[in-house]
Scaffold this motif. Structure first.
Motif, PDB file in Angstrom:
ATOM      1  N   ASN A   7      -0.483 128.103  49.787  1.00  0.00           N
ATOM      2  CA  ASN A   7      -0.164 129.535  49.855  1.00  0.00           C
ATOM      3  C   ASN A   7       0.485 129.850  51.199  1.00  0.00           C
ATOM      4  O   ASN A   7      -0.135 129.668  52.250  1.00  0.00           O
ATOM      5  CB  ASN A   7      -1.441 130.367  49.718  1.00  0.00           C
ATOM      6  N   VAL A   8       1.707 130.323  51.133  1.00  0.00           N
ATOM      7  CA  VAL A   8       2.449 130.659  52.354  1.00  0.00           C
ATOM      8  C   VAL A   8       2.699 132.167  52.365  1.00  0.00           C
ATOM      9  O   VAL A   8       3.386 132.695  51.481  1.00  0.00           O
ATOM     10  CB  VAL A   8       3.797 129.905  52.418  1.00  0.00           C
ATOM     11  N   THR A   9       2.128 132.844  53.358  1.00  0.00           N
ATOM     12  CA  THR A   9       2.308 134.293  53.473  1.00  0.00           C
ATOM     13  C   THR A   9       3.387 134.587  54.501  1.00  0.00           C
ATOM     14  O   THR A   9       3.367 134.036  55.608  1.00  0.00           O
ATOM     15  CB  THR A   9       0.989 134.961  53.909  1.00  0.00           C
ATOM     16  N   VAL A  10       4.326 135.443  54.117  1.00  0.00           N
ATOM     17  CA  VAL A  10       5.401 135.837  55.039  1.00  0.00           C
ATOM     18  C   VAL A  10       5.372 137.353  55.171  1.00  0.00           C
ATOM     19  O   VAL A  10       5.491 138.075  54.172  1.00  0.00           O
ATOM     20  CB  VAL A  10       6.786 135.384  54.520  1.00  0.00           C
ATOM     21  N   THR A  11       5.219 137.834  56.399  1.00  0.00           N
ATOM     22  CA  THR A  11       5.263 139.285  56.615  1.00  0.00           C
ATOM     23  C   THR A  11       6.682 139.677  57.027  1.00  0.00           C
ATOM     24  O   THR A  11       7.419 138.857  57.566  1.00  0.00           O
ATOM     25  CB  THR A  11       4.265 139.735  57.702  1.00  0.00           C
ATOM     26  N   GLY A  12       7.049 140.914  56.757  1.00  0.00           N
ATOM     27  CA  GLY A  12       8.426 141.325  57.059  1.00  0.00           C
ATOM     28  C   GLY A  12       9.400 140.624  56.140  1.00  0.00           C
ATOM     29  O   GLY A  12      10.543 140.329  56.504  1.00  0.00           O
ATOM     30  N   ALA A  13       8.936 140.358  54.925  1.00  0.00           N
ATOM     31  CA  ALA A  13       9.688 139.506  53.995  1.00  0.00           C
ATOM     32  C   ALA A  13      11.046 140.082  53.619  1.00  0.00           C
ATOM     33  O   ALA A  13      11.961 139.341  53.258  1.00  0.00           O
ATOM     34  CB  ALA A  13       8.851 139.267  52.742  1.00  0.00           C
ATOM     35  N   ALA A  14      11.193 141.399  53.707  1.00  0.00           N
ATOM     36  CA  ALA A  14      12.474 142.002  53.323  1.00  0.00           C
ATOM     37  C   ALA A  14      13.443 142.129  54.498  1.00  0.00           C
ATOM     38  O   ALA A  14      14.541 142.653  54.353  1.00  0.00           O
ATOM     39  CB  ALA A  14      12.231 143.383  52.709  1.00  0.00           C
ATOM     40  N   GLY A  15      13.038 141.639  55.654  1.00  0.00           N
ATOM     41  CA  GLY A  15      13.905 141.726  56.824  1.00  0.00           C
ATOM     42  C   GLY A  15      14.928 140.608  56.849  1.00  0.00           C
ATOM     43  O   GLY A  15      14.975 139.763  55.953  1.00  0.00           O
ATOM     44  N   GLN A  16      15.715 140.602  57.921  1.00  0.00           N
ATOM     45  CA  GLN A  16      16.800 139.600  57.947  1.00  0.00           C
ATOM     46  C   GLN A  16      16.277 138.182  58.163  1.00  0.00           C
ATOM     47  O   GLN A  16      16.811 137.239  57.566  1.00  0.00           O
ATOM     48  CB  GLN A  16      17.919 139.983  58.913  1.00  0.00           C
ATOM     49  N   ILE A  17      15.247 137.997  58.961  1.00  0.00           N
ATOM     50  CA  ILE A  17      14.692 136.633  59.097  1.00  0.00           C
ATOM     51  C   ILE A  17      14.059 136.219  57.766  1.00  0.00           C
ATOM     52  O   ILE A  17      14.240 135.088  57.307  1.00  0.00           O
ATOM     53  CB  ILE A  17      13.665 136.549  60.257  1.00  0.00           C
ATOM     54  N   GLY A  18      13.343 137.151  57.150  1.00  0.00           N
ATOM     55  CA  GLY A  18      12.716 136.855  55.858  1.00  0.00           C
ATOM     56  C   GLY A  18      13.733 136.338  54.857  1.00  0.00           C
ATOM     57  O   GLY A  18      13.487 135.351  54.149  1.00  0.00           O
ATOM     58  N   TYR A  19      14.895 136.969  54.834  1.00  0.00           N
ATOM     59  CA  TYR A  19      15.921 136.570  53.857  1.00  0.00           C
ATOM     60  C   TYR A  19      16.440 135.154  54.129  1.00  0.00           C
ATOM     61  O   TYR A  19      16.806 134.425  53.210  1.00  0.00           O
ATOM     62  CB  TYR A  19      17.077 137.579  53.870  1.00  0.00           C
ATOM     63  N   ALA A  20      16.458 134.791  55.422  1.00  0.00           N
ATOM     64  CA  ALA A  20      16.932 133.444  55.771  1.00  0.00           C
ATOM     65  C   ALA A  20      15.826 132.397  55.632  1.00  0.00           C
ATOM     66  O   ALA A  20      16.109 131.202  55.632  1.00  0.00           O
ATOM     67  CB  ALA A  20      17.469 133.454  57.209  1.00  0.00           C
ATOM     68  N   LEU A  21      14.597 132.857  55.534  1.00  0.00           N
ATOM     69  CA  LEU A  21      13.440 131.955  55.571  1.00  0.00           C
ATOM     70  C   LEU A  21      12.925 131.569  54.187  1.00  0.00           C
ATOM     71  O   LEU A  21      12.601 130.414  53.917  1.00  0.00           O
ATOM     72  CB  LEU A  21      12.337 132.703  56.340  1.00  0.00           C
ATOM     73  N   LEU A  22      12.847 132.574  53.310  1.00  0.00           N
ATOM     74  CA  LEU A  22      12.097 132.383  52.065  1.00  0.00           C
ATOM     75  C   LEU A  22      12.697 131.298  51.171  1.00  0.00           C
ATOM     76  O   LEU A  22      11.968 130.513  50.560  1.00  0.00           O
ATOM     77  CB  LEU A  22      12.019 133.710  51.301  1.00  0.00           C
ATOM     78  N   PHE A  23      14.007 131.236  51.124  1.00  0.00           N
ATOM     79  CA  PHE A  23      14.656 130.262  50.234  1.00  0.00           C
ATOM     80  C   PHE A  23      14.411 128.832  50.730  1.00  0.00           C
ATOM     81  O   PHE A  23      14.277 127.899  49.945  1.00  0.00           O
ATOM     82  CB  PHE A  23      16.156 130.569  50.110  1.00  0.00           C
ATOM     83  N   ARG A  24      14.340 128.706  52.044  1.00  0.00           N
ATOM     84  CA  ARG A  24      14.094 127.370  52.611  1.00  0.00           C
ATOM     85  C   ARG A  24      12.647 126.948  52.384  1.00  0.00           C
ATOM     86  O   ARG A  24      12.366 125.787  52.145  1.00  0.00           O
ATOM     87  CB  ARG A  24      14.467 127.364  54.090  1.00  0.00           C
ATOM     88  N   ILE A  25      11.721 127.902  52.470  1.00  0.00           N
ATOM     89  CA  ILE A  25      10.316 127.571  52.186  1.00  0.00           C
ATOM     90  C   ILE A  25      10.199 127.129  50.730  1.00  0.00           C
ATOM     91  O   ILE A  25       9.601 126.096  50.418  1.00  0.00           O
ATOM     92  CB  ILE A  25       9.390 128.790  52.429  1.00  0.00           C
ATOM     93  N   ALA A  26      10.819 127.921  49.845  1.00  0.00           N
ATOM     94  CA  ALA A  26      10.687 127.660  48.405  1.00  0.00           C
ATOM     95  C   ALA A  26      11.365 126.347  48.000  1.00  0.00           C
ATOM     96  O   ALA A  26      10.991 125.729  47.009  1.00  0.00           O
ATOM     97  CB  ALA A  26      11.284 128.822  47.618  1.00  0.00           C
ATOM     98  N   SER A  27      12.341 125.919  48.784  1.00  0.00           N
ATOM     99  CA  SER A  27      13.045 124.677  48.435  1.00  0.00           C
ATOM    100  C   SER A  27      12.322 123.445  48.958  1.00  0.00           C
ATOM    101  O   SER A  27      12.749 122.322  48.690  1.00  0.00           O
ATOM    102  CB  SER A  27      14.471 124.704  48.994  1.00  0.00           C
ATOM    103  N   GLY A  28      11.258 123.638  49.741  1.00  0.00           N
ATOM    104  CA  GLY A  28      10.463 122.493  50.201  1.00  0.00           C
ATOM    105  C   GLY A  28      10.712 122.105  51.647  1.00  0.00           C
ATOM    106  O   GLY A  28      10.149 121.132  52.135  1.00  0.00           O
ATOM    107  N   GLN A  29      11.534 122.867  52.351  1.00  0.00           N
ATOM    108  CA  GLN A  29      11.857 122.471  53.727  1.00  0.00           C
ATOM    109  C   GLN A  29      10.760 122.785  54.733  1.00  0.00           C
ATOM    110  O   GLN A  29      10.749 122.244  55.823  1.00  0.00           O
ATOM    111  CB  GLN A  29      13.162 123.141  54.163  1.00  0.00           C
ATOM    112  N   LEU A  30       9.830 123.662  54.354  1.00  0.00           N
ATOM    113  CA  LEU A  30       8.754 123.997  55.304  1.00  0.00           C
ATOM    114  C   LEU A  30       7.699 122.900  55.339  1.00  0.00           C
ATOM    115  O   LEU A  30       7.274 122.470  56.401  1.00  0.00           O
ATOM    116  CB  LEU A  30       8.097 125.324  54.905  1.00  0.00           C
TER     117      LEU A  30
END
Ligand code: NAI
Ligand code: OAA
Length: 329
Positions: A7-30
Motif C-alpha cells: 500500500n503506497v499512500t501519496v498526499t497531494g496526489a492531484a498536484g504537479q509532483i503527484g502527476y509525475a509520480l503516480l504513473f512511475r509508482i504504478a509501473s513498478g519503478q518505486l
C-alpha cells in the motif's frame, strides 16, 4: 500474481509532483518490477476531482502491477495499512506570508497526517516527506506519531543529491555512473551543503580531480543549493518531474539498498553524529541495506565543510524552535 500488494499512500496526489509520480509508482519503478501496489491518494476536497481524473488515466495505462486506487480526503482512510507514505501535499509560501505562518499552516497538514500514520499505518511504514519545508514537516509528522519508530520519518534531499551529481558530471566530463559517495548535509534549503570532499570520480577523490576550490565555493555549491529557485524562474513552476524522480530514487534505495561502495543522501533523524543535535531531521550520507539505513561514520570533516554544515544545522534548529513555539512538536 500471488504477492500481497504494497500500500503506497501519496498526499497531494492531484498536484504537479503527484502527476509525475503516480504513473512511475504504478509501473513498478518505486518498489520493483515484481511488486504489486495499491495506491491511496489523499487530497483536500478541492483536489479530489482532479485526483479522480488522474486515477482514470492510471486505469487507462492498464499497469499489470496496479491492484487498486483509493481516493480520499480523510487521512485515516489514506494511511490505513500504508506501507509507504509519500507526503507531497503541502502549503506553499504565498506573497506576504511570514516564515512562522508557513510553518503553522504546514503544521495543520503534517500533524494530523502524522497522527493518522501513527494510528493506521502498517508496522513497516516508511515515510518520505517531500512537501516543503520538508525537514521540519517531517519533524512535525514524526512528533505526532510516537508509536512509530522515529527513523521511519525521512525528508527528501535526493533531488539535491542528484542535482549535485549532474553538476559534477558536467564539470568533469565523467558519466554520472562514475561519481560516488557524494553527500548533501543539512536542510533542504539554500543553506544545504553539497560535499565533494569524500566523493569519488572514476575512483579518484573528486575534490582533487576538480582541483578548483573557487569553483566549488562560488559556482558548484550555490548552483546546487539554489537550483530549485532557478527552475521556478525558468519554468514558472517548481521542479516536478525531477522531484518525483528523486522521491522514487529515495524510496527505491531505502527499500532495495545502496550499491556496494557507494552511499546516498537522506534527511533523517540525527543520532548526534557529526555534531548534529539529536532528533533534528538533517541530511546525512547514508548506506541502505535490507530496508534500513545507517549514517556513514568516520568521515573527516574539514574546516570548510564544518562551517557550512553548522550553518545549515543552525537553520534546522531555528525551524525546530519555531515549531516548538507553535506547539507543533
Ligand atoms: N524536497 C524537495 O526536494 C522538493 C519539494 N517540493 C515541494 O513539494 C510540494 C508539492 O509540490 P507540487 O506538487 O509542485 O505542488 P502543487 O501545488 O502542484 O500540488 C500540491 C497538492 O497538494 C494538495 N494538498 C494541499 N494540502 C493537502 C493536504 N492537507 N492533504 C492532501 N493534499 C494536500 C493540493 O491540493 C495540491 O493538489 C511543495 O511543498 C514543494 O515546495 C518540490 C520540489 C522539490
Ligand atoms: O522551492 C520549491 O518549492 C522547490 C524545491 O524545493 C526544489 O526544487 O528544490
Amino acid at each position: 500474481m500471488t504477492r500481497t500488494p504494497v500500500n503506497v499512500t501519496v498526499t497531494g496526489a492531484a498536484g504537479q509532483i503527484g502527476y509525475a509520480l503516480l504513473f512511475r509508482i504504478a509501473s513498478g519503478q518505486l518498489l520493483g518490477a515484481d511488486v504489486p501496489v495499491r495506491l491511496r491518494l489523499l487530497e483536500i476536497p478541492q483536489g479530489l476531482k482532479a485526483a479522480e481524473g488522474t486515477a482514470m488515466e492510471l486505469d487507462d495505462c492498464a499497469f499489470p502491477l496496479l491492484q487498486g486506487i483509493d481516493i480520499t480526503d480523510d487521512p485515516n482512510v489514506a494511511f490505513d495499512g500504508a506501507n509507504v507514505a509519500l507526503l507531497v501535499g503541502a502549503r506553499p509560501r504565498t506573497k506576504g506570508m511570514e516564515r512562522g505562518d508557513l510553518l503553522e499552516a504546514n503544521g495543520g497538514i503534517f500533524k494530523p497526517q502524522g497522527k493518522a500514520i501513527n494510528d493506521r499505518a502498517a508496522d513497516d511504514i516508511k515515510v518520505l516527506v517531500v512537501g516543503n519545508p520538508a525537514n521540519t514537516n517531517a519533524l512535525i509528522a514524526q512528533a505526532a506519531a510516537p508509536d512509530v519508530p522515529a527513523e521511519r520519518f525521512t525528508a527528501m534531499t535526493r533531488l539535491d543529491h542528484n542535482r549535485a551529481l549532474s553538476q559534477l558530471a558536467a564539470k568533469t566530463g565523467a558519466p554520472v555512473s562514475e561519481i560516488k559517495r557524494l553527500t548533501i548535509w543539512g536542510n533542504h534549503s539554500a543553506t544545504q551543503y553539497p560535499d565533494v570532499f569524500h566523493a569519488e570520480i572514476a575512483g579518484k577523490n573528486a575534490a582533487e580531480v576538480i582541483d578548483d576550490q573557487a569553483w566549488l565555493a562560488d559556482t558548484f555549491i550555490p548552483t546546487v543549493a539554489k537550483r530549485g529557485a532557478a527552475i521556478i524562474e525558468a519554468r514558472g513552476a517548481s521542479s516536478a518531474a525531477s522531484a518525483a524522480n528523486a522521491a522514487i530514487d529515495h524510496i527505491h534505495t531505502w527499500v532495495n539498498g545502496t550499491a556496494e561502495g557507494d552511499w546516498t543522501s537522506m534527511g533523517i533523524p540525527s543520532d548526534g553524529s557529526y555534531g548534529v543535535p539529536e532528533g533534528l531531521i538533517s541530511s546525512f550520507p547514508v548506506t541502505c541495506k535490507g530496508g534500513t539505513y545507517e549514517i556513514v561514520q568516520g568521515l573527516d570533516v574539514n574546516e570548510f565543510s564544518r562551517s557550512r554544515i553548522d550553518a545549515s544545522v543552525k537553520e534546522l534548529e531555528e525551524e525546530r524552535e519555531a515549531v516548538r513555539g507553535l506547539g507543533l512538536i
